[in-house]
Design an enzyme around this catalytic site. Sequence first.
Site, mmCIF file in Angstrom:
data_model
loop_
_atom_site.group_PDB
_atom_site.id
_atom_site.type_symbol
_atom_site.label_atom_id
_atom_site.label_comp_id
_atom_site.label_asym_id
_atom_site.label_seq_id
_atom_site.Cartn_x
_atom_site.Cartn_y
_atom_site.Cartn_z
ATOM 1 N N LYS A 221 0.821 -1.227 0.000
ATOM 2 C CA LYS A 221 0.000 0.000 0.000
ATOM 3 C C LYS A 221 0.848 1.268 0.000
ATOM 4 C CE LYS A 221 -4.377 -1.811 0.631
ATOM 5 N NZ LYS A 221 -5.248 -2.337 1.655
ATOM 6 N N ARG A 255 -3.671 -10.126 4.804
ATOM 7 C CA ARG A 255 -4.100 -10.179 3.389
ATOM 8 C C ARG A 255 -2.934 -9.677 2.548
ATOM 9 N NH1 ARG A 255 -6.203 -6.949 -0.552
ATOM 10 N NH2 ARG A 255 -7.781 -7.879 -1.892
#
Length: 293
Positions: A221, A255
């Site tokens: 991210k 995840r």
Amino acid sequence: MHWQTRRFRIDLDRPRVMGIVNVTPDSFSDGGQHAEAAGAIAHCKRLVDEGADILDIGGESTRPGAAVLDDEEEWRRIAPVIQAALSLGVPLSVDTCKPEVMRRALEAGVDIVNDVQALCRPGALEILAAHDSAGVCLMHMRGEPSTMQGLTDYADVVAEVAQFLGERAARLREAGIAAERIVLDPGYGFAKQSEQNLQLLREQERLLALGYPLLVGWSRKKTLGDVTGKPVNQRMPASIAAALLAVSRGARILRVHDVAATVDALKVWHAGDGPGALFADNSGIKNSGGRSQ
Ligand code: HH2
């Protein structure tokens, strides 16, 4: 601690790795890599071989500016992948916020619904409530992917994320969904600036206080790019560091895109954490249903 899902009861005494399968042309880090069914199915198999405990299959990107799909197109992308992955022996999650896609995926046999909109769309909660055992991941965000990064004003981001997730979990409980089916996710990168994401990591215990297992999605991210200065294709080491920080502060499901590297990192973390901790398989995930496998 465990996560009850449709076919599997997932023991969360050790952290679990959820491998990401984006059947999309436009995901933020791997768009187009597994956009066709055959490639996505091969990717599912690869991730299971690498040690993924769960597969999370999605057909629509959540990045700002990604194409918004109708139900039919999203389902068309993921249906053959779900069908093939059902026989891989690990729990399958569908990453969607569309009630109709959830309904079809559950009918097809998926074990978990992962909804970045926390079952807020009309009809979504009812679909999960009508199912007797599917697991669900409720994630915090504000607005839609196209608007979310303009919605980052918080007096206390941790308190507001915790309040939202606590309220959503309570709504599910009222609707008859057992607590053991629910996990929560702060939604890293969704309607949050980098400093807010980092604050959520630092103060993760305030989210754990809600009493549900925590799933986190740090993988590749933007915040990791802000910290390291690295572009999205060079964020694997940073992703591993964030993942280990999160599990050492109590997160239970990671995840991730880079399954093999995360599994290795967790093995070392776990081995250094106590005796008899080595593991090489996905023991601890029990087939609990005896239904279609
Ligand atoms: N992040 C993404 C998508 N789904 N679900 C949960 N529960 N938590 C997350 O942090 C999360 C998520 C975004 O990552 P990715 O799927 O790689 O990208 P895209 O949405 O562009 O396909």
